[in-house]
Design an enzyme around this catalytic site. Structure first.
Site, PDB file in Angstrom:
ATOM      1  CG  HIS B 141       1.465  -8.789  -0.583  1.00 60.02           C
ATOM      2  ND1 HIS B 141       1.604  -9.937  -1.318  1.00 60.02           N
ATOM      3  CD2 HIS B 141       2.431  -8.843   0.369  1.00 60.02           C
ATOM      4  CE1 HIS B 141       2.598 -10.661  -0.808  1.00 60.02           C
ATOM      5  NE2 HIS B 141       3.122 -10.022   0.202  1.00 60.02           N
ATOM      6  CG  ASP B 218      -4.521  -9.340   1.324  1.00 60.62           C
ATOM      7  OD1 ASP B 218      -4.489  -9.951   2.409  1.00 60.62           O
ATOM      8  OD2 ASP B 218      -3.510  -9.116   0.630  1.00 60.62           O
ATOM      9  CD  GLN B 221       0.383  -7.678   7.167  1.00 61.71           C
ATOM     10  OE1 GLN B 221       0.444  -7.526   8.381  1.00 61.71           O
ATOM     11  NE2 GLN B 221       1.317  -8.355   6.494  1.00 61.71           N
ATOM     12  CE  LYS B 244       1.596 -12.455   5.504  1.00 61.66           C
ATOM     13  NZ  LYS B 244       2.974 -11.945   5.465  1.00 61.66           N
ATOM     14  CB  CYS B 386       5.514  -8.814  -1.613  1.00 62.74           C
ATOM     15  SG  CYS B 386       6.671 -10.144  -1.356  1.00 62.74           S
TER      16      CYS B 386
END
Ligand SMILES: Cc1ncc(COP(=O)(O)O)c(C=O)c1O
Ligand SMILES: Cc1ncc(COP(=O)(O)O)c(C=O)c1O
Lengths: 150, 429, 429, 150
Positions: B141, B218, B221, B244, B386
């Protein structure tokens, strides 16, 4: 006609499949000066390069290249057609672009006049889809910029 | 305080009852364009269950006060709730309270890390020198790419990328070559927001730690979809976003190993992160406060604690199983539809994934496909999500992404499949 | 959407009915330690009226979606609400939508400005060189002091301070000497969060602009209390925090003149602020998007728009008149109590102020005084209020601050005065 | 006794007004080694400097200086008294500090034993006031640190 069909008029799908005046004209060829503008929609990566050749105060022709959704492609094609058919002056083009912007931002309140906008009047339905207004505007913003440079 | 007990004790093996859980999410009862809302855009932002909405409102109606700075009762109660929220959210990823820094979101967390490293004094073990290498991947991303581009520019470090195979998996053989003695930082996503693939992060961390590089993950997700134990994983730093993972906007977390946080200089400066201030200089508190300048997102932090309690109440194993089932149903349906190309390997069971797929509709631009789906009440994301370089890698500028969460049902997936079948005919291709 | 019409059309001259307005604030009905809550800590964080709580919840229950990046109906509606919120909040300070950058709060806004300037390329008009001067004041909140200390350290610029008189007003004669040809930035607060004094910002801006320096104003403590027209004031950049102006946590605003924002390089990087991204470099959008990396605080922004509509519905002139009346009642009472020393000139009418006073209780530490007041349900702030140098200036380490908002009544002030009278006797001094 | 009076026991106000062992002892004087710790509460600027002199395994004395609220001052005074009266070993002091911390963080659930903590037992009431726990802990944290350095 449901809202989706109002957005994707037959005419729009036609133009997007058979884009008119696609392929940039040679910059140095006659007549007059030419201006070129590159515009991009950062959300989806759609882009357009549009060239306007200006002869004195008259816009001689508009050619373009690009890729994107059917709305953005059809809009460019219709705009190029309009210029070819009407033989617009710079000033007239600026007024047309302003009117187009206003109608598209009206959230469905304003309709584009077919007498004035030709096939592009079919884009009136876009104004109800605020996320798509940018797509329809892309070519028109490019023309505004290109004329200014020409 | 409303407490989150969405289901009575269920074992990790019990399937979740998504139809029942939907009642916790008021927005899922909306009608869109005359159809029931089919929300398949949770990878962009998830919806919030009532316990989260209630926790934040309850706080604002009964306890709200600025924390850490007052002796009055509300301020003390608010401070307790805020620090309890920190412990709760830290616990959700297996960490201790002192290892969790509040941020405004994952983008902010990654910028904090990159800027802090960029501001490390030359004598610090974190300082970068020209020729040092920062390694990221080809599937990131923008939030885990551009901050490193900028850090490389500022320090003279070189940015390198672990490439991806055509099937969307990272090229570990290439990673082993790229990660070497010059590597100082390895930044990678746990789960790609476009491919849904769960990356082999253990292997990447092992490669990085072999050469003494700092690892930055990261977890945007993965946090809402998989059980996470960050200390056990051994990653040095990791970020996630509240919105999220069923929580509020405006809050996120940065997890850090104690020694790493301790070595990092402050980034944002202002109130509540200092010990002594004169007109000419300031001294800073230890982590996590060192990184929390100014008034923190107190209500959102309390909301995020309610969100992770909600997720934990259901159980991440069960959520993962449910979403994997939905993804498999989606995959099996999409591969049967002419002109649909999935991004990443469309064969079954090749890699572990979360519940999302991105795809290209041959001859129809993603924007148009998304518009067609929206007319049937189906909310998907269109664009490059993104992750422009990844799309370039697959030769497209945009794709359609359908992403699920615990509140999606097989019916949602079937509605999607049914509508996708109509796209190309509608546009006459 | 709930709309904010707290009172029927009233002229600027009508006093506000604070007793009636209190009904809009659920928390004000709380009991604390057996007493009704007397909330005199609004300078730390204000309470939120129902229209703000409802606007955010309404959005989350009916329209929530990530903005700017999707073609689906919820995303389009959410984008419209989010951009309407920008226009509304910009309008509240007299500005256009494009002049308003969302931040997570004032601290973030000031750091954004300082870091962006610090990152300006050498050829930029904003770039600082060794020997250039940054001027701030002796009365700043740490948020408008430490970022400049750090910027000075990073660039070799020199940090200077406009001193304050004993009465708390800024020394304008000294300012005229300090602000000179080397001055590149002048950063100052509109209203001090400790003294409540409204600073002569027009004069400071004029001095700065005479020498071509950039002006940065901290409007945290003025935005909720005074009518503001930032373009008319001529300031280059200004920041404020949502939670101090009846809005949510996690959102704030940075106002900038178009040319100034245009000249500023990006600070945080990530999604939604770029035009083109390859693995090796990125190009950035124009302002305000250039400064808005990642998912923005969408719900909080919509809540903040409701907050400024609420404030505007009452009228800032009326709010200011009401709070000034409260401050004067407080002053008149406090000066009569033996052993109470007000910070700043305690005589009446000498300078314009908002509705707050800080004071020292002779022989009793501020913490103890605050605790005593809390036992009577009175919430005040104790400490240095993130303005340590100002306290040092007055020879104390901590003070008691009582700060009002539109929902405070003369009864609240009387309860404070009555309790303050009891402090020294209780502690036997 | 209301909660406020439970916090501000007579004994606490006495100690805060007449602080014991105030004024740092000379570092180099006999007996043994000394350790000094400076602690600060960033919220209110309260600070304390505490010196422990250690003779072998025994803490010979504790002296201190500082300024702050009555809780932080009384706590320091009481702690110094306790050390003077009990003649604690390092290990005993560490255990006492641990117990003190636990009681103060108990939110009113644990009481300090007067037999063990002397006057400092009067600080039990602080545990109900979570914002004040730091004030009461300041001197004890300083002693922990000072012993480690001695
Ligand atoms: C004058 C002033 N400036 C800046 C700030 C910082 O605001 P925030 O903590 O919301 O970032 C505050 C509030 O604490 C303040 O009173
Ligand atoms: C993988 C990944 N990383 C980072 C981000 C950025 O998160 P946020 O926008 O909440 O800062 C996102 C979401 O947009 C994401 O999907």
């Amino acid at each position: 006609m449901n809202e989706l069909d109002a957005l994707y008029r037959e005419l729009i799908l036609d133009h997007s499949k058979h884009p008119q005046h696609f392929g940039l004209a040679d910059e140095d060829a006659e007549p007059g000066h030419s201006g070129t503008s590159h515009q991009k929609n950062p959300v989806c990566g759609d882009e357009i390069t549009l060239r306007a050749r200006v002869d004195g105060e008259t816009i001689a022709d508009v050619t373009w290249e690009g890729r994107g959704c059917s709305i953005s492609q059809a809009s460019a094609s219709m705009l190029a057609d309009l210029v070819a058919e009407e033989g617009l002056s710079r000033a007239e083009a600026v007024t047309l672009i302003e009117g187009f912007r206003e109608a598209l931002r009206s959230r469905g309140k304003l309709e584009l006049d077919e007498e004035v906008y030709g096939d592009a009047a079919a884009l009136s339905g876009v104004s109800k889809f605020s996320a798509r207004v940018k797509c329809a505007m892309l070519a028109w913003v490019a023309l505004e910029d290109a004329i200014a440079k020409a | 305080m409303t407490s989150a007990t969405p289901q009575t004790a269920a074992t990790a093996a019990d399937p979740i009852d998504a139809v029942r859980l939907r009642e916790d999410f008021p927005i899922l009862a909306e009608q869109v364009n005359g159809h029931r809302l089919v929300y398949l855009d949770s990878a962009a932002t998830s919806q919030r269950p009532l316990p989260v909405l209630d926790a934040e409102r309850d706080f604002l109606e009964h306890t709200n006060a600025a924390v850490h700075r007052g002796a009055h009762t509300l301020a003390a109660e608010a401070t307790d709730l805020f620090e309890d929220a920190r412990a709760t959210v830290a616990g959700f990823v297996g960490a201790d309270a002192e290892q969790l820094v509040w941020t405004s979101g994952a983008t902010m967390g990654l910028n904090l890390v990159a800027y802090s490293i960029g501001g490390a004094s030359a004598s610090s073990s974190l300082a970068l020198r020209p020729g040092d290498e920062i390694v990221t991947t080809a599937i990131e991303h923008h939030a885990n790419l551009i901050p490193w581009q900028e850090l490389a520019l500022r320090t003279g470090a070189v940015l390198r990328h672990i490439p991806a195979h055509d099937d969307g998996t990272l090229d570990l053989a290439a990673a082993a070559e790229i990660i070497g003695p010059r590597t100082r930082i390895v930044a990678f996503t746990h789960v790609s927001n476009v491919l849904g693939i769960i990356n082999p992060v253990e292997e990447i961390i092992a490669l990085a730690h072999q050469v003494g590089a700092l690892t930055v993950m990261d977890a945007c997700q993965s946090a809402p979809h998989l059980p996470l134990d960050l200390p056990a994983l051994g990653v040095d730093l990791a970020v996630f976003s509240g919105h999220k993972m069923m929580g509020p906007y405006g809050v996120g977390g940065l997890y850090g190993r104690a020694e790493v946080l301790e070595a990092m200089p402050p980034f944002l400066t202002g109130g509540s992160m200092i010990t002594t201030v004169t007109l000419d200089r300031a001294e800073y508190l230890p982590p996590p406060q060192r990184f929390e300048a100014g008034t923190q997102p107190i209500g959102p932090a309390i909301g995020l604690a309610a969100a992770v309690r909600y997720l934990d109440g259901i159980g991440l194993e069960r959520i993962h199983a449910h979403e994997t089932m939905l993804a498999e149903r989606m995959r099996a349906g999409l591969v049967e539809i002419p002109g649909i190309r999935l991004l990443g390997d469309p064969s079954t069971g090749s890699v572990e994934r979360v519940g999302l797929w991105s795809f290209d509709v041959e001859g129809v631009h993603a924007h148009d496909a998304g518009q067609f789906l929206d007319a049937r009440g189906i909310a998907v994301r269109v664009g490059h999500h993104c992750a422009a370089p990844l799309h370039t890698r697959y030769g497209v500028t945009a794709s359609v992404r359908a992403s699920t969460a615990l509140y999606n049902t097989p019916d949602d997936v079937d509605a999607l499949l049914d509508a996708v079948r109509g796209i190309r005919p509608y546009f006459g291709v």
